[in-house]
Motif scaffolding. Structure first.
Motif, PDB file in Angstrom:
ATOM      1  N   GLU A   6     -28.189  59.890 -22.807  1.00 61.52           N
ATOM      2  CA  GLU A   6     -28.882  61.216 -22.512  1.00 61.52           C
ATOM      3  C   GLU A   6     -28.075  62.262 -23.497  1.00 61.52           C
ATOM      4  OE1 GLU A   6     -28.105  59.740 -18.307  1.00 61.52           O
ATOM      5  OE2 GLU A   6     -27.081  59.843 -20.124  1.00 61.52           O
ATOM      6  N   SER A   7     -29.046  63.032 -23.997  1.00 61.23           N
ATOM      7  CA  SER A   7     -28.500  64.032 -25.075  1.00 61.23           C
ATOM      8  C   SER A   7     -29.363  65.353 -24.956  1.00 61.23           C
ATOM      9  CB  SER A   7     -28.424  63.473 -26.361  1.00 61.23           C
ATOM     10  OG  SER A   7     -30.022  63.513 -26.865  1.00 61.23           O
ATOM     11  N   GLY A   8     -28.828  66.515 -25.323  1.00 66.73           N
ATOM     12  CA  GLY A   8     -29.633  67.891 -25.408  1.00 66.73           C
ATOM     13  C   GLY A   8     -29.125  68.801 -24.229  1.00 66.73           C
ATOM     14  N   ARG A  19     -34.605  70.933 -24.172  1.00 64.05           N
ATOM     15  CA  ARG A  19     -35.072  69.791 -23.998  1.00 64.05           C
ATOM     16  C   ARG A  19     -34.174  68.530 -24.074  1.00 64.05           C
ATOM     17  NH1 ARG A  19     -39.369  66.701 -28.575  1.00 64.05           N
ATOM     18  NH2 ARG A  19     -37.220  66.353 -29.644  1.00 64.05           N
ATOM     19  N   LEU A  20     -34.293  67.596 -23.098  1.00 67.10           N
ATOM     20  CA  LEU A  20     -33.136  66.443 -22.877  1.00 67.10           C
ATOM     21  C   LEU A  20     -33.920  65.405 -23.238  1.00 67.10           C
ATOM     22  CD1 LEU A  20     -31.789  67.052 -19.035  1.00 67.10           C
ATOM     23  CD2 LEU A  20     -30.987  68.134 -21.651  1.00 67.10           C
ATOM     24  N   VAL A  92     -25.497  68.086 -13.790  1.00 69.88           N
ATOM     25  CA  VAL A  92     -25.508  66.888 -14.919  1.00 69.88           C
ATOM     26  C   VAL A  92     -26.779  66.471 -14.504  1.00 69.88           C
ATOM     27  CG1 VAL A  92     -24.253  64.934 -15.530  1.00 69.88           C
ATOM     28  CG2 VAL A  92     -22.961  66.897 -14.805  1.00 69.88           C
ATOM     29  N   TYR A  93     -27.498  66.198 -15.614  1.00 66.69           N
ATOM     30  CA  TYR A  93     -28.674  65.493 -15.599  1.00 66.69           C
ATOM     31  C   TYR A  93     -28.472  64.005 -16.172  1.00 66.69           C
ATOM     32  CZ  TYR A  93     -31.244  69.758 -14.718  1.00 66.69           C
ATOM     33  OH  TYR A  93     -31.664  71.012 -13.978  1.00 66.69           O
ATOM     34  N   TYR A  94     -29.222  63.261 -15.371  1.00 69.09           N
ATOM     35  CA  TYR A  94     -29.128  61.762 -15.678  1.00 69.09           C
ATOM     36  C   TYR A  94     -30.513  61.212 -15.834  1.00 69.09           C
ATOM     37  CZ  TYR A  94     -24.578  62.221 -13.304  1.00 69.09           C
ATOM     38  OH  TYR A  94     -23.264  62.558 -12.997  1.00 69.09           O
ATOM     39  N   CYS A  95     -30.552  60.213 -16.914  1.00 72.26           N
ATOM     40  CA  CYS A  95     -31.780  59.375 -17.017  1.00 72.26           C
ATOM     41  C   CYS A  95     -31.513  57.950 -16.356  1.00 72.26           C
ATOM     42  CB  CYS A  95     -31.922  59.366 -18.356  1.00 72.26           C
ATOM     43  SG  CYS A  95     -32.989  58.336 -19.075  1.00 72.26           S
ATOM     44  N   THR A 116     -25.847  64.171 -18.849  1.00 63.38           N
ATOM     45  CA  THR A 116     -25.606  65.525 -19.896  1.00 63.38           C
ATOM     46  C   THR A 116     -25.653  66.647 -19.167  1.00 63.38           C
ATOM     47  OG1 THR A 116     -26.178  66.377 -21.761  1.00 63.38           O
ATOM     48  CG2 THR A 116     -28.013  65.546 -20.474  1.00 63.38           C
ATOM     49  N   LEU A 117     -24.778  67.363 -19.619  1.00 62.44           N
ATOM     50  CA  LEU A 117     -24.414  68.842 -18.741  1.00 62.44           C
ATOM     51  C   LEU A 117     -25.445  69.880 -19.003  1.00 62.44           C
ATOM     52  CD1 LEU A 117     -22.914  70.436 -16.439  1.00 62.44           C
ATOM     53  CD2 LEU A 117     -21.098  70.927 -18.237  1.00 62.44           C
TER      54      LEU A 117
END
Length: 122
Positions: A6-8, A19-20, A92-95, A116-117
């Motif tokens: 993940e990034s963004g 935008r992630l 925190v966002y996870y894919c 990604t936070l």
């Protein structure tokens, strides 16, 4: 290892956008169902959105109309466009991905990125 990255993430003011991106293997990003999850401090992880291999999408009620998930098989990336961000979106966002789901996506995933936070604050 899942191979999902993940990034963004970052710091954004309320009302702003981010935008992630979720990058992975060509096979996974093209043929697997992909989902975005988030975990806020002190809270359980929750499903935010997912997209099936044929492009059908699902959203949590809390993000409908504000977030958009999409996939670009050529770039081997799934995106989460987040608009009108609120402090409650801080997490925190996870894919994650699943190769065993059939048809429409759900939030039962097999492979996970590291996250990604996203911080929404004035």
């Amino acid at each position: 290892q899942s191979g999902l990255v993940e990034s963004g993430g970052g710091l954004v003011q309320p009302g702003g956008s981010l935008r992630l991106s979720c990058a992975g293997s060509e096979f996974m990003l093209q043929y697997y169902n992909i989902g975005w999850f988030r975990q806020a401090p002190g809270k359980a992880r929750e499903g935010v959105s997912c997209i099936s291999r044929n492009g059908r999408t699902k959203y949590a009620d809390s993000v409908k109309g504000r977030f958009t998930i999409s996939r670009d098989n050529v770039k081997k990336t799934v995106y989460l466009q987040m608009n009108s961000l609120e402090p409650e979106d801080t997490a925190v966002y996870y894919c994650a991905s699943s190769g065993t789901q059939l048809g429409d996506c759900n939030y039962d995933m097999d492979y996970w990125g590291r996250g990604t936070l996203v911080t929404v604050s004035a």
